[in-house]
Design a protein around this motif. Structure first.
Motif, short mmCIF file in Angstrom:
data_model
loop_
_atom_site.label_atom_id
_atom_site.label_comp_id
_atom_site.label_asym_id
_atom_site.label_seq_id
_atom_site.Cartn_x
_atom_site.Cartn_y
_atom_site.Cartn_z
N MET A 190 51.26 -26.21 6.08
CA MET A 190 52.20 -25.06 5.31
C MET A 190 51.72 -24.94 4.06
SD MET A 190 56.28 -25.46 4.04
CE MET A 190 55.84 -27.21 3.50
N ILE A 191 50.98 -25.83 3.13
CA ILE A 191 50.46 -25.32 1.89
C ILE A 191 49.36 -24.47 2.25
CG2 ILE A 191 49.35 -26.35 -0.15
CD1 ILE A 191 51.11 -28.93 0.22
N ARG A 192 48.53 -24.68 3.03
CA ARG A 192 47.71 -23.61 3.37
C ARG A 192 47.96 -22.24 3.37
NH1 ARG A 192 44.76 -25.83 8.00
NH2 ARG A 192 44.53 -27.73 6.38
N SER A 193 49.11 -22.18 4.36
CA SER A 193 49.81 -20.93 4.55
C SER A 193 50.11 -20.28 3.35
CB SER A 193 50.88 -21.10 5.79
OG SER A 193 50.26 -21.16 6.94
N ALA A 194 50.88 -21.40 2.55
CA ALA A 194 51.54 -20.81 1.14
C ALA A 194 50.42 -20.08 0.29
CB ALA A 194 52.00 -22.01 0.65
N LEU A 195 49.18 -20.75 0.36
CA LEU A 195 47.94 -20.39 -0.32
C LEU A 195 47.70 -19.01 -0.02
CD1 LEU A 195 45.13 -22.48 -1.45
CD2 LEU A 195 44.86 -20.12 -0.88
N THR A 196 47.35 -18.98 1.28
CA THR A 196 47.13 -17.39 2.03
C THR A 196 48.09 -16.22 1.72
OG1 THR A 196 45.97 -18.54 3.80
CG2 THR A 196 46.62 -16.36 4.00
N VAL A 197 49.55 -16.68 1.75
CA VAL A 197 50.56 -15.74 1.60
C VAL A 197 50.56 -15.29 0.09
CG1 VAL A 197 52.96 -15.17 2.04
CG2 VAL A 197 51.73 -16.20 3.83
N PHE A 198 50.79 -16.38 -0.70
CA PHE A 198 50.82 -16.22 -2.22
C PHE A 198 49.60 -15.41 -2.80
CE2 PHE A 198 54.10 -19.74 -2.55
CZ PHE A 198 54.65 -19.09 -2.97
N ALA A 199 48.51 -15.72 -2.00
CA ALA A 199 47.20 -14.86 -2.66
C ALA A 199 47.35 -13.43 -2.14
CB ALA A 199 46.07 -15.39 -1.92
N LYS A 200 48.17 -13.00 -1.22
CA LYS A 200 47.97 -11.54 -0.76
C LYS A 200 49.14 -10.70 -1.50
CE LYS A 200 46.28 -12.21 3.63
NZ LYS A 200 45.56 -12.86 3.46
N ALA A 201 50.30 -11.56 -1.86
CA ALA A 201 51.55 -10.64 -2.51
C ALA A 201 51.87 -11.49 -3.65
CB ALA A 201 52.51 -10.79 -1.48
N GLY A 202 51.23 -12.47 -4.26
CA GLY A 202 51.55 -12.98 -5.43
C GLY A 202 52.82 -14.00 -5.42
N TYR A 203 53.09 -14.60 -6.52
CA TYR A 203 54.31 -15.49 -6.68
C TYR A 203 55.76 -14.42 -6.71
CZ TYR A 203 57.89 -18.28 -8.97
OH TYR A 203 58.89 -18.78 -9.30
N LEU A 204 55.66 -13.50 -7.54
CA LEU A 204 56.92 -12.67 -7.43
C LEU A 204 56.90 -11.85 -6.26
CD1 LEU A 204 56.42 -11.56 -11.19
CD2 LEU A 204 57.89 -13.27 -10.29
N LYS B 121 60.70 -22.23 -5.10
CA LYS B 121 59.37 -21.39 -4.96
C LYS B 121 58.40 -21.83 -5.81
CE LYS B 121 59.11 -16.92 -5.63
NZ LYS B 121 59.02 -15.28 -5.05
N GLU B 122 58.88 -22.12 -7.01
CA GLU B 122 57.63 -22.59 -7.87
C GLU B 122 56.99 -23.91 -7.58
OE1 GLU B 122 60.92 -22.43 -8.79
OE2 GLU B 122 60.85 -20.65 -10.45
N SER B 123 57.82 -24.71 -6.94
CA SER B 123 56.97 -26.09 -6.51
C SER B 123 56.12 -25.94 -5.21
CB SER B 123 58.02 -27.26 -6.31
OG SER B 123 58.94 -26.74 -5.34
N LEU B 124 56.46 -24.80 -4.49
CA LEU B 124 55.45 -24.38 -3.19
C LEU B 124 54.25 -23.70 -3.87
CD1 LEU B 124 54.61 -24.29 -0.32
CD2 LEU B 124 56.44 -22.44 -0.21
N PHE B 125 54.67 -22.87 -4.78
CA PHE B 125 53.21 -22.22 -5.35
C PHE B 125 52.30 -23.03 -6.18
CE2 PHE B 125 51.12 -19.59 -8.47
CZ PHE B 125 50.61 -18.46 -7.88
N VAL B 126 53.05 -23.85 -6.93
CA VAL B 126 52.14 -25.06 -7.56
C VAL B 126 51.30 -25.82 -6.54
CG1 VAL B 126 52.19 -27.28 -8.92
CG2 VAL B 126 53.49 -25.08 -9.61
N ALA B 127 51.83 -26.11 -5.40
CA ALA B 127 51.28 -26.85 -4.55
C ALA B 127 49.98 -26.20 -3.81
CB ALA B 127 52.12 -27.41 -3.33
#
Length: 169
Positions: free
Chosen positions: A1-15, A40-46
């Motif tokens: 899930m964290i790997r997915s979060a990295l990929t998704v946040f990298a594309k669209a950003g935190y906001l 959401k902050e804690s997932l972005f931080v992970a």
């Protein structure tokens, strides 16, 4: 899930990234994401922490291969390893997006913590001077700029001035 979060946040950003998008990319329910990461902050931080872990691992690997070399050569090899690593735009963009929201306390603190970890590692492992380590990081930020805005193929005078001597894999 964290790997997915990295990929998704990298594309669209935190906001620009809702938790539901991370859940969908991870193929899990949004409720399960919230169970593991109540904000959401804690997932972005992970995800950001995972990016810094990958950077650390790549720099350590390059340093291991370059053992007993001069500080200058060690920094050069670490820089090459980092340049190869950010060819994966997810690792580059998660950092760019983190900088854009560094005023969110938890994210700013995580970015500083990751940067501290890398700076201390580069300094201790290379044995380079503080000034050389500062140049190493400054050069890395220039590489971010060149890569993020695709300057490497820009032939205008100003872009050639900024990219002179810098090549990425």
């Amino acid at each position: 899930m964290i790997r997915s979060a990295l990929t998704v946040f990298a594309k669209a950003g935190y906001l620009g990234t809702p938790i539901t998008t991370v859940a969908k990319h991870s193929k899990i329910s949004p409720a399960y994401v919230f169970k593991l990461f109540p904000a959401k902050e804690s997932l972005f931080v992970a995800a950001l922490d995972q990016a810094f872990d990958q950077i650390h691992a790549a720099l350590a690997h390059s340093a291991d291969e370059c053992a007993n070399q001069t500080p200058e050569l060690m920094l050069e090899r670490m820089g090459a390893a980092y340049a190869a690593l950010i060819a994966n735009r997810d690792l580059l963009m998660i950092q760019v997006h983190a900088l854009s929201v560094a005023d969110v306390p938890q994210i700013g603190a995580a970015f500083r913590k990751g940067l501290e970890k890398i700076a201390k590692f580069v300094k201790s492992r290379s044995g380079a001077s503080d000034e050389a380590v500062q140049r190493f990081f400054a050069y890395g930020q220039l590489c971010h700029l060149i890569t993020t805005v695709s300057l490497e193929d820009n032939r205008s005078t100003w872009a050639r001035m900024l990219t002179a001597g810098i090549r990425h894999p």
